[in-house]
Design a protein around this motif. Structure first.
Motif, PDB file in Angstrom:
ATOM      1  N   VAL A 181      13.047  10.846 -20.558  1.00 52.85           N
ATOM      2  CA  VAL A 181      13.289  10.541 -19.336  1.00 52.85           C
ATOM      3  C   VAL A 181      14.342  10.093 -18.019  1.00 52.85           C
ATOM      4  O   VAL A 181      15.340  10.635 -18.044  1.00 52.85           O
ATOM      5  N   ARG A 182      13.636  11.215 -17.195  1.00 49.87           N
ATOM      6  CA  ARG A 182      14.638  11.876 -15.761  1.00 49.87           C
ATOM      7  C   ARG A 182      13.908  10.600 -14.345  1.00 49.87           C
ATOM      8  O   ARG A 182      12.853  10.206 -14.019  1.00 49.87           O
ATOM      9  N   SER A 183      15.110  10.187 -13.678  1.00 54.26           N
ATOM     10  CA  SER A 183      14.765   9.116 -12.842  1.00 54.26           C
ATOM     11  C   SER A 183      14.259  10.077 -11.847  1.00 54.26           C
ATOM     12  O   SER A 183      14.205  11.383 -11.812  1.00 54.26           O
ATOM     13  N   ARG A 184      13.479   9.619 -10.656  1.00 52.80           N
ATOM     14  CA  ARG A 184      12.461   9.396  -9.799  1.00 52.80           C
ATOM     15  C   ARG A 184      13.197   9.805  -8.740  1.00 52.80           C
ATOM     16  O   ARG A 184      12.441  10.060  -7.634  1.00 52.80           O
ATOM     17  N   ALA A 212      15.608  14.903  -7.162  1.00 42.55           N
ATOM     18  CA  ALA A 212      14.520  16.229  -7.949  1.00 42.55           C
ATOM     19  C   ALA A 212      16.032  16.893  -8.185  1.00 42.55           C
ATOM     20  O   ALA A 212      14.552  18.161  -9.777  1.00 42.55           O
ATOM     21  N   LEU A 213      17.133  17.456  -7.485  1.00 42.37           N
ATOM     22  CA  LEU A 213      17.254  18.373  -7.452  1.00 42.37           C
ATOM     23  C   LEU A 213      18.441  18.024  -8.923  1.00 42.37           C
ATOM     24  O   LEU A 213      18.691  18.836 -10.118  1.00 42.37           O
TER      25      LEU A 213
END
Length: 367
Positions: free
Chosen positions: A89-92, A95-96
Motif C-alpha cells: 500500500v502506497r500513500s496517495r 506521487a514521487l
C-alpha cells in the motif's frame, strides 16, 4: 468475523471474533479465500525479524478473495468479483516518493508506520479491507483453486525485481539465493519472461536438482563451496557466456560474501538488483569495489517489492500458462489451524513449497 490475531510477539496466534471491517472512500471489503503463509512467518511473529508490526494485529500478506463491497470510486469492480489483493500500500499524497506499508506485515519509515496505523490488519481473516487500487481482477479459472493462485504473493516479488533490472528475452540471469522460496520463484518467473539461461548457485544439492529437473538445460545449477574466487569462477563457467543480470534474493541469515560473489559475475554494462535481506539482522555490509563498478559501468539498484503494474503482469503470465503453478506443492490449512500452518511453512520453505491459509475453509488440504 473470525480472524487470527497476533496479540504479542512470541505468543501463538489467537483465532477469535473481531469486528467486520468497513470500507471508507477508496476502499474495498473482500472475503479472503486463500493467502500464503511465508516460510519466515514464525520469525516475524516470534519477534526475531524485528518487523514494525504493532500488536494486536491481524497479519497476512495479501490474498485471493471475492469482493463483498466496493466503494463509489470503483467503476468496474462488483460484489462477487474474484480478485487478487496486493499488500503493498502506497500513500496517495506524494506521487514521487510515496510512503509504503505492507498491510498486515511491515512498513518503511515514519510515514509507512503512520499508514500502517490506518491499514493495520492483513489477510489472516475472513474479511479484509483493501484500498481500491490494490485490488486486481482474476480470471474465472482462479476460482477453481484459489489456494494455488495465492502463490501470486510469492511470484510477484521477484517479477518486480526482474522488471527493475530490465530482463530481456534471451538474456542470461544469475539468481543469488536460487534454492530458496523466493529465489526458486525468480528462476521460474525469469524463464516465463523469456530468459535464455538462468544460473542457479546454491549449497542445497537436492534443491538445485529439483530446479534442473523441472526446467531442463536452460537452468544451470552451481554448487557453492564458500571459496569466493572459486565460486565466482564456477558460476562464470556455468553461464557459458556473459551474465547480463544478477538478482539477489538471499535471506538475512546469508553472509554478504555470497551476495558479492554473485554480483561480481555480471558483465561489463551489466545490472545487479538487490531484493534480499542481507545485513538486515546485522553482519557485514555488502562491499562492492568502487573501481569495478565504475570502470565496468555496472548498474546496482535496490528494489523493495514491485510497482502496482507488476500485479497485472504476473496475473497474465499465470493465466496464459507461461508461468505454470501446477507442479507446485500446496498445503492448505483452515483458520483454526493457523499455528500449524505457520509451523508447516517454517519446515517447508524450499522451492515451490506453498503453505496457504484458507479462512473460509473447513479442512486441511494437500495438492
Amino acid at each position: 468475523m473470525r480472524a487470527a490475531v497476533l496479540t504479542r510477539f512470541g505468543d501463538p496466534l489467537m483465532v477469535r471474533e473481531v469486528p467486520d471491517p468497513e470500507a471508507g472512500g477508496g476502499e474495498v471489503v473482500v472475503e479472503v479465500l486463500a493467502t500464503c503463509v511465508a516460510p519466515y512467518a514464525a520469525e516475524v511473529f516470534g519477534g526475531r525479524r524485528n518487523y514494525p508490526l504493532v500488536p494486536p494485529v491481524v497479519p497476512g500478506i495479501g490474498g485471493v478473495g471475492r469482493v463483498v463491497h466496493a466503494g463509489p470510486d470503483a467503476t468496474r469492480l462488483r460484489p462477487g468479483d474474484l480478485v487478487w489483493c496486493d499488500c503493498t500500500v502506497r500513500s496517495r499524497d506524494d506521487a514521487l516518493t510515496p510512503d509504503i506499508t505492507l498491510q498486515g506485515w511491515s512498513s518503511r519509515g515514519e510515514g509507512g508506520a503512520r499508514l500502517a496505523e490506518y491499514l493495520h490488519d492483513g489477510s489472516f481473516a475472513e474479511l479484509m479491507r483493501v484500498p481500491t487500487e490494490n485490488v486486481f481482477p482474476l480470471p474465472a479459472a482462479a476460482g477453481d483453486d484459489p489456494a494455488r493462485w495465492a502463490a501470486l504473493g510469492v511470484h510477484v516479488i521477484p517479477y518486480g525485481g526482474l522488471l527493475a533490472g530490465g530482463l530481456a528475452a534471451g538474456e542470461t540471469l544469475l539468481v543469488s539465493g536460487a534454492t530458496g522460496n523466493l529465489g526458486s520463484s525468480a528462476v521460474a518467473v525469469a524463464l516465463a519472461m523469456g530468459a535464455g539461461r538462468v544460473v542457479a548457485p546454491g549449497r542445497n544439492r537436492a534443491a538445485l536438482g529439483l530446479l534442473a529437473g523441472r526446467f531442463g538445460p536452460r537452468v544451470r545449477p552451481v554448487v557453492l563451496t564458500g571459496d569466493e574466487a572459486g565460486d565466482r569462477a564456477a558460476v562464470s563457467a556455468a553461464a557459458d557466456g556473459p551474465v547480463d543480470l544478477v538478482i539477489d534474493l538471499l535471506p538475512p541469515s546469508a553472509p554478504s560474501t555470497v551476495a558479492r560473489t554473485a554480483a561480481m559475475t555480471v558483465r561489463e554494462h551489466g545490472r545487479v538488483v538487490l531484493m534480499g535481506g542481507v545485513g538486515m539482522l546485522g553482519g557485514e555490509d555488502l562491499a562492492l569495489p568502487y573501481p569495478w563498478i565504475m570502470r565496468n559501468s555496472i548498474t546496482v539498484r535496490g528494489q523493495w517489492m514491485y510497482p502496482r503494474t507488476a500485479n497485472v503482469g504476473i496475473v497474465r503470465l499465470i493465466a496464459s500458462g507461461t508461468l505454470d503453478l501446477a507442479p507446485e506443492r500446496v498445503r492448505a490449512f483452515g483458520l483454526d489451524a493457523v499455528n500449524d500452518a505457520v509451523a508447516h511453512a517454517a519446515s517447508h520453505g524450499g522451492p515451490f513449497d506453498r503453505t496457504v491459509l484458507t479462512p473460509r475453509g473447513l479442512a486441511d488440504k494437500t495438492g
